[in-house]
Motif scaffolding. Structure first.
Motif, PDB file in Angstrom:
ATOM      1  N   GLU A 138     -17.035  90.135 -12.592  1.00  0.00           N
ATOM      2  CA  GLU A 138     -16.801  91.517 -13.709  1.00  0.00           C
ATOM      3  C   GLU A 138     -17.345  92.446 -15.275  1.00  0.00           C
ATOM      4  N   GLN A 201     -24.058  91.632  -9.075  1.00  0.00           N
ATOM      5  CA  GLN A 201     -23.302  92.359  -8.265  1.00  0.00           C
ATOM      6  C   GLN A 201     -23.150  91.754  -7.094  1.00  0.00           C
ATOM      7  N   GLN A 202     -24.431  91.795  -6.479  1.00  0.00           N
ATOM      8  CA  GLN A 202     -24.262  91.142  -4.792  1.00  0.00           C
ATOM      9  C   GLN A 202     -23.644  89.265  -5.199  1.00  0.00           C
ATOM     10  N   SER A 204     -21.193  88.676  -6.922  1.00  0.00           N
ATOM     11  CA  SER A 204     -19.694  89.660  -7.237  1.00  0.00           C
ATOM     12  C   SER A 204     -19.221  89.460  -5.825  1.00  0.00           C
ATOM     13  N   LEU A 205     -19.823  89.762  -5.146  1.00  0.00           N
ATOM     14  CA  LEU A 205     -19.427  90.118  -3.512  1.00  0.00           C
ATOM     15  C   LEU A 205     -18.927  88.793  -2.470  1.00  0.00           C
ATOM     16  N   ASN A 206     -19.109  87.896  -3.416  1.00  0.00           N
ATOM     17  CA  ASN A 206     -19.387  86.724  -2.214  1.00  0.00           C
ATOM     18  C   ASN A 206     -18.107  85.830  -3.402  1.00  0.00           C
ATOM     19  N   LYS A 207     -16.774  85.392  -2.817  1.00  0.00           N
ATOM     20  CA  LYS A 207     -15.672  85.354  -3.133  1.00  0.00           C
ATOM     21  C   LYS A 207     -15.631  83.569  -3.495  1.00  0.00           C
TER      22      LYS A 207
END
Length: 417
Positions: A138, A201-202, A204-207
């Motif tokens: 972030e 951003q893509q 960051s979607l992967n935890k």
């Protein structure tokens, strides 16, 4: 002495020897049982938590303590964790790992040997703590957006300036071309920044984007000084000096393995402890929104260097064994092929011999005269073939000699030229 008396004496001697042997066996069993009990009593010890520690851990010198002993603290002060009412001080070193999997086998062995030297050089206890954290992107996205917005503002101003200069007619073609080149560079930088933001951003979607942090913890007890009259402030300064010296020694020893380290300051120690205490809540209520570790562990072990050398030697032995097996099989195959060729060459002679045997076996039906002439015919054919074979071998040998002479002549010609 009569025969009966001699027999009785021998019987008594035999009984006495059997009794002595039985006593010795009983004594041996008793001593063995006592030694086993003694060894078991020595091998089983109790650690600080009261759990049994076997001989393997005692032999290797491992003293695995609960992580809760590290986590319990009174306060964080002067880059140290203070525990048990200032009776114990901790200092933590953060280590940067090396790309071990990307190294060659020799480089990996050198790293392991350096780590062994580091362990052998230790004169005080340490703890190895590994913390795995979810990577927080972030802050990176926010930073990228801010910088891309700045580049966008610069791009808009450059576009307006370029259009005004192009329409004014006050600049030459070379100057307009140079301005357009600079405008293109800014536009490419802007588009590159937008691509970075999209890709981040893509991600960051992967935890499951994880990052491991490695720490070495060393402790100091003021009680090591003995009975002194130092106050708490003086003891804290002594503890800081001693821990700082130990940490610098550890950092210097780790360089042999290619590992860099730094001493954590108070803020970093607070973050480390917060991450350890608040695993589930750290993602929402984290210290500076840093994500917590998925798991933690006290020790990270690897195969011993000697074991890896033995494994490498085993692989080398296996490879050489395969090559030797291939050579042996090829030799046997070649010998069998050579035997087959020899049998083919002697096939005519074998046929003649078998024909001769068949003719002789049927002498009663054919007659002696026919048998004799037939055998003479077979013998003549064999002699002719032998002469032809010897002649062919002589011609082949002469041809080889002529080839060798021609080669020597060409070599002499080449040297003369």
């Amino acid at each position: 002495m009569t025969d009966n008396q001699i027999t009785q004496i021998l019987t008594y001697l035999l009984i006495f020897m059997i009794f002595i042997l039985f006593v010795l066996v009983v004594v041996f069993i008793y001593v063995k049982i006592r030694d086993n009990k003694k060894k078991k009593a020595e091998l089983i010890t109790e650690n600080e938590n009261g759990t049994p520690v076997t001989s393997n851990t005692a032999t290797r010198g491992y003293n695995k303590q609960s992580i809760s002993k590290f986590m319990e603290f009174d306060k964080v002060e002067d880059n140290m964790i203070v525990q048990k009412n200032s009776s114990r001080y901790l200092m933590v070193i953060e280590c940067q790992g090396v790309n071990y999997d990307l190294m060659s086998e020799m480089e990996q062995t050198a790293v392991e040997e350096g780590f062994i030297q580091f362990l052998n050089a230790l004169r005080f206890p340490i703890q190895i703590y590994v913390q795995t954290r979810t990577v927080n992107l972030e802050d990176s996205i926010t930073n990228y957006n801010r910088r891309v917005n700045e580049v966008e503002g610069t791009l808009r101003r450059a576009e307006a300036e370029y259009e005004a200069n192009r329409q004014s007619g006050l600049f030459s073609k070379e100057e307009i071309k140079a301005q357009f080149y600079e405008l293109t560079k800014i536009r490419n930088l802007y588009e590159y920044g937008k691509d970075i933001i999209y890709n981040t951003q893509q991600m960051s979607l992967n935890k499951n984007v994880l990052n491991k942090q490695y720490y070495i913890i060393t402790s100091y007890y003021p009680s090591e000084l003995g009975n002194t009259n130092f106050d708490k402030e003086e003891l804290k300064n002594i503890a800081f000096s001693e821990l700082y010296t130990r940490c610098q020694s550890i950092i210097g020893s780790l360089t042999a393995s290619g590992v860099n380290g730094k001493i954590l300051d108070s803020n970093s120690l607070v973050e480390l402890l917060y991450m350890a205490y608040n695993r589930d809540e750290a993602e929402v209520f984290g210290l500076e929104k840093a994500l917590t570790a998925e798991y933690d562990e006290l020790y990270s072990t690897a195969p011993e260097v000697l074991d890896k050398k033995i494994a490498a030697l085993d692989r080398e032995i296996e490879a050489k064994a395969v090559l030797k097996a291939e050579d042996v099989v090829e030799k046997v195959r070649t010998a069998r092929e050579r035997k087959l060729e020899e049998r083919k060459v002697k096939m005519d002679d074998i046929i003649d011999e078998m024909a001769k045997i068949i003719i002789q076996e049927n002498e009663a039906y054919l007659g002696k005269e026919i048998v004799r002439e037939s055998i003479d015919e077979l013998t003549g054919s064999r002699v002719k073939r032998k002469i032809a074979k010897e002649k062919a071998e002589e011609e082949e040998e002469k041809a080889n000699e002529q080839k060798e002479k021609a080669k020597k002549t060409r070599r002499r010609t080449t040297k003369t030229a």
